[in-house]
Design an enzyme around this catalytic site. Sequence first.
Site, PDB file in Angstrom:
ATOM      1  N   ASP A  14      -6.016  -4.924  -8.281  1.00 24.23           N
ATOM      2  CA  ASP A  14      -6.492  -4.974  -6.895  1.00 24.23           C
ATOM      3  C   ASP A  14      -6.935  -3.607  -6.388  1.00 24.23           C
ATOM      4  O   ASP A  14      -8.069  -3.443  -5.926  1.00 24.23           O
ATOM      5  CB  ASP A  14      -5.387  -5.467  -5.959  1.00 24.23           C
ATOM      6  N   ARG A  93       6.653   1.139   3.467  1.00 29.01           N
ATOM      7  CA  ARG A  93       5.327   1.241   4.116  1.00 29.01           C
ATOM      8  C   ARG A  93       5.199   2.406   5.080  1.00 29.01           C
ATOM      9  O   ARG A  93       4.200   3.144   5.031  1.00 29.01           O
ATOM     10  CB  ARG A  93       4.945  -0.079   4.816  1.00 29.01           C
ATOM     11  N   ASP A 122       2.542  -6.374   5.534  1.00 35.02           N
ATOM     12  CA  ASP A 122       2.341  -4.980   5.155  1.00 35.02           C
ATOM     13  C   ASP A 122       1.160  -4.333   5.866  1.00 35.02           C
ATOM     14  O   ASP A 122       1.209  -3.158   6.227  1.00 35.02           O
ATOM     15  CB  ASP A 122       2.194  -4.864   3.633  1.00 35.02           C
ATOM     16  N   SER A 174       3.661 -12.226  -7.116  1.00 38.24           N
ATOM     17  CA  SER A 174       3.321 -10.964  -6.463  1.00 38.24           C
ATOM     18  C   SER A 174       4.630 -10.208  -6.270  1.00 38.24           C
ATOM     19  O   SER A 174       5.547 -10.689  -5.616  1.00 38.24           O
ATOM     20  CB  SER A 174       2.642 -11.235  -5.118  1.00 38.24           C
TER      21      SER A 174
HETATM   22  N1  ARG Z   1       8.089 -10.470   2.728  1.00 36.15           N
HETATM   23  C1  ARG Z   1       8.542  -9.144   2.455  1.00 36.15           C
HETATM   24  C2  ARG Z   1       8.216  -8.234   3.591  1.00 36.15           C
HETATM   25  O1  ARG Z   1       7.359  -8.534   4.372  1.00 36.15           O
HETATM   26  C3  ARG Z   1       8.042  -8.631   1.143  1.00 36.15           C
HETATM   27  C4  ARG Z   1       6.574  -8.435   1.008  1.00 36.15           C
HETATM   28  C5  ARG Z   1       6.320  -7.660  -0.232  1.00 36.15           C
HETATM   29  N2  ARG Z   1       4.999  -7.760  -0.777  1.00 36.15           N
HETATM   30  C6  ARG Z   1       4.716  -8.380  -1.939  1.00 36.15           C
HETATM   31  N3  ARG Z   1       3.510  -8.283  -2.378  1.00 36.15           N
HETATM   32  N4  ARG Z   1       5.592  -9.081  -2.598  1.00 36.15           N
HETATM   33  O2  ARG Z   1       8.813  -7.208   3.733  1.00 36.15           O
END
Ligand code: ARG
Length: 398
Positions: A14, A93, A122, A174
């Site tokens: 990506d 993040r 994110d 993912s």
């Molecule tokens: N749902 C979780 C959060 O918003 C994890 C997201 C993580 N991203 C991923 N691509 N798995 O913090």
Amino acid sequence: MAKRVVLAYSGGLDTSVIVRWLTDKGYEVITYTADVGQGEELAEIPDKARAAGAVEAIVEDIKEEFARDFCLPTLRALALYEGKYPLTASLSRPLISKKLVHYADKFRADYVAHGSTGKGNDQVRFELSVWALNPDIEVLAPVREWEFKAREEQVEYAKKHGIPVKATKEKPYSIDRNLWGVSVECGPLEDPWQEPPEDAYQITTSPERAPNEPEYVTIGFEEGVPRSLNGAEYRLLSDLILELNEIAGRHGVGRIDMVENRLVGIKSREIYEAPGALVLYEAYRDILSLVTDRFTFHYFMNHVPHEYAKLVYEGLWFTPLREALDAFTGRLARDASGEVRLKLYKGSVSVVGRRSPNSLYEEDLATYTEEDAFDHIAGKHFTKVWGLPLKVLGKRRS
Ligand code: ARG
């Protein structure tokens, strides 16, 4: 002068496609890759980034900063989103955003970019964090805008531009991983009724296959900072966490399966693995309850964990609210020195012992033996006064 952008770059397909795509759109792309303890070899990242078209590739180990400035305050708040999720991905993040802003300034770039989609959390965390630190920077999110609809189109674009696409059959998940834990979504997990397949888990043994003997671990805290494991001192908190991930992960500790409320209004099924973090949560809760008076402890439990978890989840790291809550938990942490002993066994972690020089536990007050120093007559009068409102209420009812 060319438009310059600093891109949060993982080295995966990506973000490699993003490098090319932005370059095609006339940007000079500088990639930024952080080692947050994702357990991947990053040595080849700069070559990969340059092959995709980047003019500069930064790779940086920020594990300790992540552990100390992001994981630790969240631990001290005992923050679990919706009572379960220790915020592993959410926490990285704001730190990555801080670094993007720093390098954008250094390289005089007007843009930063990330690879998040338009339906996740994110994007919100990246963008709010960047704006809070530098409102003049524009944030680009190519995945939200570009023309590729299916993965195949992306792969084709990558091949056309000589971006290596791994031939190995990819897992359908993912995955986001750092030293605080792993989050996994997509593939078979999208059916919330289906038990997660074993291959969805990355760093924990299944409880069924975990050792048949329990393992004990003692965590030493100094003023609310985890400092030792089984008596061995750790200079770096990140090393302690990584070691604890190993130990607890072997016992199948730290698996979480939940349906959560995302910021953008959808519910999603996620699984997490946070063996070290969850052991530390158990331990810290316990030491705190030992050294904190009832009034303060209850106030803390009622007001902090949920609020803190929400603000981290919702992208509000760089706010006075978070700083103020840190001041509160920092005060409590000052007394949190001592040791907690825990037992790990087939997926469970239980505190089995605790001690502290600041302990408020008084054995002669608690004991039921003849050493008992508690004034039982005071108990009688206390009960009478405390229960007075119910006596009055009872009279009215009858
Ligand atoms: N749902 C979780 C959060 O918003 C994890 C997201 C993580 N991203 C991923 N691509 N798995 O913090």
